[in-house]
Design a protein around this motif. Sequence first.
Motif, PDB file in Angstrom:
ATOM      1  N   ASP A 217     100.502 -51.684  40.437  1.00 40.31           N
ATOM      2  CA  ASP A 217     100.162 -52.260  39.129  1.00 40.31           C
ATOM      3  C   ASP A 217      98.681 -52.614  39.203  1.00 40.31           C
ATOM      4  O   ASP A 217      98.305 -53.580  39.882  1.00 40.31           O
ATOM      5  CB  ASP A 217     101.050 -53.498  38.901  1.00 40.31           C
ATOM      6  CG  ASP A 217     100.800 -54.186  37.564  1.00 40.31           C
ATOM      7  OD1 ASP A 217     100.040 -53.660  36.753  1.00 40.31           O
ATOM      8  OD2 ASP A 217     101.392 -55.270  37.360  1.00 40.31           O
TER       9      ASP A 217
ATOM     10  N   ILE B 228      98.657 -48.933  29.878  1.00 40.56           N
ATOM     11  CA  ILE B 228      97.865 -49.652  28.875  1.00 40.56           C
ATOM     12  C   ILE B 228      96.457 -49.079  28.957  1.00 40.56           C
ATOM     13  O   ILE B 228      95.798 -49.213  30.003  1.00 40.56           O
ATOM     14  CB  ILE B 228      97.871 -51.163  29.184  1.00 40.56           C
ATOM     15  CG1 ILE B 228      99.302 -51.712  29.042  1.00 40.56           C
ATOM     16  CG2 ILE B 228      96.880 -51.907  28.289  1.00 40.56           C
ATOM     17  CD1 ILE B 228      99.505 -53.071  29.698  1.00 40.56           C
TER      18      ILE B 228
ATOM     19  N   ARG C 108     104.554 -65.962  35.863  1.00 43.33           N
ATOM     20  CA  ARG C 108     105.790 -65.324  36.336  1.00 43.33           C
ATOM     21  C   ARG C 108     106.069 -65.579  37.812  1.00 43.33           C
ATOM     22  O   ARG C 108     106.860 -64.874  38.430  1.00 43.33           O
ATOM     23  CB  ARG C 108     105.695 -63.805  36.126  1.00 43.33           C
ATOM     24  CG  ARG C 108     105.814 -63.371  34.696  1.00 43.33           C
ATOM     25  CD  ARG C 108     106.267 -61.917  34.686  1.00 43.33           C
ATOM     26  NE  ARG C 108     106.266 -61.393  33.349  1.00 43.33           N
ATOM     27  CZ  ARG C 108     105.224 -60.764  32.789  1.00 43.33           C
ATOM     28  NH1 ARG C 108     104.105 -60.599  33.473  1.00 43.33           N
ATOM     29  NH2 ARG C 108     105.315 -60.309  31.569  1.00 43.33           N
TER      30      ARG C 108
ATOM     31  N   HIS D 174     102.237 -61.895  39.385  1.00 43.65           N
ATOM     32  CA  HIS D 174     103.702 -61.879  39.551  1.00 43.65           C
ATOM     33  C   HIS D 174     104.033 -61.162  40.848  1.00 43.65           C
ATOM     34  O   HIS D 174     103.227 -60.389  41.356  1.00 43.65           O
ATOM     35  CB  HIS D 174     104.330 -61.141  38.358  1.00 43.65           C
ATOM     36  CG  HIS D 174     103.667 -59.817  38.070  1.00 43.65           C
ATOM     37  ND1 HIS D 174     104.008 -58.657  38.712  1.00 43.65           N
ATOM     38  CD2 HIS D 174     102.633 -59.490  37.243  1.00 43.65           C
ATOM     39  CE1 HIS D 174     103.236 -57.670  38.280  1.00 43.65           C
ATOM     40  NE2 HIS D 174     102.376 -58.141  37.390  1.00 43.65           N
TER      41      HIS D 174
ATOM     42  N   HIS E 276     107.517 -56.192  37.734  1.00 43.80           N
ATOM     43  CA  HIS E 276     107.679 -57.650  37.736  1.00 43.80           C
ATOM     44  C   HIS E 276     108.905 -57.909  38.594  1.00 43.80           C
ATOM     45  O   HIS E 276     110.031 -57.872  38.108  1.00 43.80           O
ATOM     46  CB  HIS E 276     107.861 -58.185  36.312  1.00 43.80           C
ATOM     47  CG  HIS E 276     106.662 -57.942  35.442  1.00 43.80           C
ATOM     48  ND1 HIS E 276     106.710 -57.873  34.078  1.00 43.80           N
ATOM     49  CD2 HIS E 276     105.360 -57.754  35.778  1.00 43.80           C
ATOM     50  CE1 HIS E 276     105.489 -57.659  33.605  1.00 43.80           C
ATOM     51  NE2 HIS E 276     104.655 -57.572  34.611  1.00 43.80           N
TER      52      HIS E 276
ATOM     53  N   GLU F  16      93.022 -56.350  38.144  1.00 41.21           N
ATOM     54  CA  GLU F  16      94.308 -56.598  38.790  1.00 41.21           C
ATOM     55  C   GLU F  16      94.457 -55.800  40.078  1.00 41.21           C
ATOM     56  O   GLU F  16      94.345 -54.577  40.085  1.00 41.21           O
ATOM     57  CB  GLU F  16      95.437 -56.176  37.832  1.00 41.21           C
ATOM     58  CG  GLU F  16      96.817 -56.279  38.444  1.00 41.21           C
ATOM     59  CD  GLU F  16      97.938 -56.018  37.438  1.00 41.21           C
ATOM     60  OE1 GLU F  16      97.720 -55.241  36.488  1.00 41.21           O
ATOM     61  OE2 GLU F  16      99.017 -56.604  37.620  1.00 41.21           O
TER      62      GLU F  16
ATOM     63  N   HIS G 126      99.236 -55.918  25.904  1.00 43.98           N
ATOM     64  CA  HIS G 126     100.040 -54.738  26.259  1.00 43.98           C
ATOM     65  C   HIS G 126      99.840 -53.645  25.214  1.00 43.98           C
ATOM     66  O   HIS G 126     100.769 -53.242  24.515  1.00 43.98           O
ATOM     67  CB  HIS G 126     101.517 -55.125  26.421  1.00 43.98           C
ATOM     68  CG  HIS G 126     101.793 -55.806  27.723  1.00 43.98           C
ATOM     69  ND1 HIS G 126     103.005 -56.331  28.066  1.00 43.98           N
ATOM     70  CD2 HIS G 126     100.985 -56.044  28.793  1.00 43.98           C
ATOM     71  CE1 HIS G 126     102.947 -56.867  29.284  1.00 43.98           C
ATOM     72  NE2 HIS G 126     101.721 -56.705  29.740  1.00 43.98           N
TER      73      HIS G 126
ATOM     74  N   TYR H  93     105.617 -48.668  34.678  1.00 44.77           N
ATOM     75  CA  TYR H  93     105.551 -49.313  33.352  1.00 44.77           C
ATOM     76  C   TYR H  93     104.650 -48.442  32.479  1.00 44.77           C
ATOM     77  O   TYR H  93     103.942 -47.565  32.980  1.00 44.77           O
ATOM     78  CB  TYR H  93     105.008 -50.744  33.441  1.00 44.77           C
ATOM     79  CG  TYR H  93     103.625 -50.859  34.054  1.00 44.77           C
ATOM     80  CD1 TYR H  93     103.457 -50.937  35.437  1.00 44.77           C
ATOM     81  CD2 TYR H  93     102.479 -50.863  33.262  1.00 44.77           C
ATOM     82  CE1 TYR H  93     102.195 -51.018  36.005  1.00 44.77           C
ATOM     83  CE2 TYR H  93     101.212 -50.950  33.822  1.00 44.77           C
ATOM     84  CZ  TYR H  93     101.084 -51.029  35.192  1.00 44.77           C
ATOM     85  OH  TYR H  93      99.821 -51.105  35.756  1.00 44.77           O
TER      86      TYR H  93
ATOM     87  N   GLU I  96      95.695 -60.991  38.778  1.00 45.00           N
ATOM     88  CA  GLU I  96      95.190 -60.301  37.603  1.00 45.00           C
ATOM     89  C   GLU I  96      94.612 -61.237  36.548  1.00 45.00           C
ATOM     90  O   GLU I  96      95.136 -61.340  35.440  1.00 45.00           O
ATOM     91  CB  GLU I  96      96.281 -59.429  36.980  1.00 45.00           C
ATOM     92  CG  GLU I  96      97.620 -60.111  36.768  1.00 45.00           C
ATOM     93  CD  GLU I  96      98.635 -59.168  36.100  1.00 45.00           C
ATOM     94  OE1 GLU I  96      98.306 -58.593  35.054  1.00 45.00           O
ATOM     95  OE2 GLU I  96      99.738 -59.009  36.645  1.00 45.00           O
TER      96      GLU I  96
ATOM     97  N   ASP J   1      95.316 -50.588  32.427  1.00 44.73           N
ATOM     98  CA  ASP J   1      96.323 -51.238  33.272  1.00 44.73           C
ATOM     99  C   ASP J   1      97.393 -50.187  33.488  1.00 44.73           C
ATOM    100  O   ASP J   1      98.179 -49.891  32.580  1.00 44.73           O
ATOM    101  CB  ASP J   1      96.857 -52.479  32.548  1.00 44.73           C
ATOM    102  CG  ASP J   1      97.888 -53.253  33.372  1.00 44.73           C
ATOM    103  OD1 ASP J   1      98.417 -52.708  34.352  1.00 44.73           O
ATOM    104  OD2 ASP J   1      98.167 -54.417  32.992  1.00 44.73           O
TER     105      ASP J   1
HETATM  106  N1  GLY Z   1     101.160 -54.089  33.722  1.00 43.74           N
HETATM  107  C1  GLY Z   1     101.856 -55.271  33.434  1.00 43.74           C
HETATM  108  C2  GLY Z   1     101.324 -56.379  34.207  1.00 43.74           C
HETATM  109  O1  GLY Z   1     100.203 -56.327  34.658  1.00 43.74           O
HETATM  110  O2  GLY Z   1     101.990 -57.325  34.487  1.00 43.74           O
END
Ligand code: GLY
Length: 439
Positions: free
Chosen positions: A252, A212, A364, A333, A340, A417, A223, A209, A378, A241
């Motif tokens: 992640d 961030i 999620r 998630h 995800h 996270e 984000h 992803y 997270e 992130d």
């Molecule tokens: N980096 C996206 C999330 O933590 O879900």
Amino acid sequence: MSQDLAPLYAQHIATLRVRADKALALGGFDHLLIAASTPLRKFLDDQDYPFVASPHFRHWLPLTDTPGSWVVYTPGHKPKLIFVQPRDYWHVVPAVPSGYWVDQFEISIVRTAAEAVAALPKDNTAVIAPDCPPIDGLDVNNPQPLVDYLHWHRSYKTPYELALMRQASVIGARAHRAAEQAFRAGESEFGIHMAYLAAARQIDAELPYANIVGLNEHGAVLHYTHFDRVAPAQSRSFLIDAGASAAGYASDITRTYAAQGHSEFQALIDSVEQAQLGFVAKVMAGQSYPELHIHAHHMLAEVLREHGVLRMSAQSAVQSGVTATFFPHGLGHPIGLQVHDVAGFQASETGGSIARPEGHPYLRMTRALEPGMVVTIEPGLYFIDMLLEELRTRPEAKDIDWAKVDTFRPYGGIRIEDDVVCTHGEPENLTRDAFALLK
Ligand code: GLY
Ligand code: MN
Ligand code: MN
């Protein structure tokens, strides 16, 4: 890390074959066809968006850059790979298949995506592929009962998948260290991002992803992917992130740092981290994830009270929705082939959906944890102007110390996270283990 993947992969394929047998039987299909998929063309252009192979294809093969190729599985037969190796001097073509995975497949090499499609069985097939772009000569059906079954079982990672997720975590942790150093050296967000990529040895398009990377107030944008090219006059805080990929599997990871001398914010980070470790410890078989999320709201309310932001009880902060101002996203998630990952809401292997608890629209994952699942944990606390303005207009505003809020606003926010495996015993924290290996 140096684990021999060949035996784990053989076992993984054996597992996927059993799952595919059952999934095909559900719909009465004879063959399962899984597209790597093809790149998407930009509108009115001769360029493609970065290619991302279908997660179903990557479940079977550690191949992330073989557009047009297919997996063909027929129960009772060795899986086949129709491997597209174009005659092309404009681009790098996929290398001749080699490595720990080739013995598990019957491999047939073709030159074009159309030739690959021509080589597929056509009768009574379940075809898992994107609907767009259309594939000439093939009925893409993505049968729902079959997809539900496969998605449900993707929640339970095989030892092979866990080995790759450990690798993705180690790459991410190494890059996070480099990013922290760049922050401490006063780099811009862009400079920190570049340090991250260099240490990960992955380009943007390979990451699971978009990174961030936020300094100061930017940590309040959940984000934030803007990458200021110029460093601020003073870097007070840093939220990163960022993950990494290993053979199609994701990590992640989020960390938040305070610059030297910003001890009040550092103390808040420490409290969030302590709470986060408590949530990680609850990643145990049978734990309801939504209940863990609600528990996190209570614990984060306590953190806000301890640090003088809230004057109300944790109970009333959660009930009145005040904690959602400061923690406005889900606790985490499922993660795996997709950052995800699928099936976070799924009720059973035959589909269905478990609703989110009321008032928690961004969660999620609503299932109970089981061994083999990997989830992120997270929690965060943020000082988001838009949400704070709303809170100011509510009766609960009188129980907020707004001066304290103002002392934290210049730091943006905190998120920590980790990626955590639910086992039959204690949780395995892929992220913390990866950072520990670097020491
Ligand atoms: N980096 C996206 C999330 O933590 O879900
Ligand atoms: Mn996450
Ligand atoms: Mn993340």
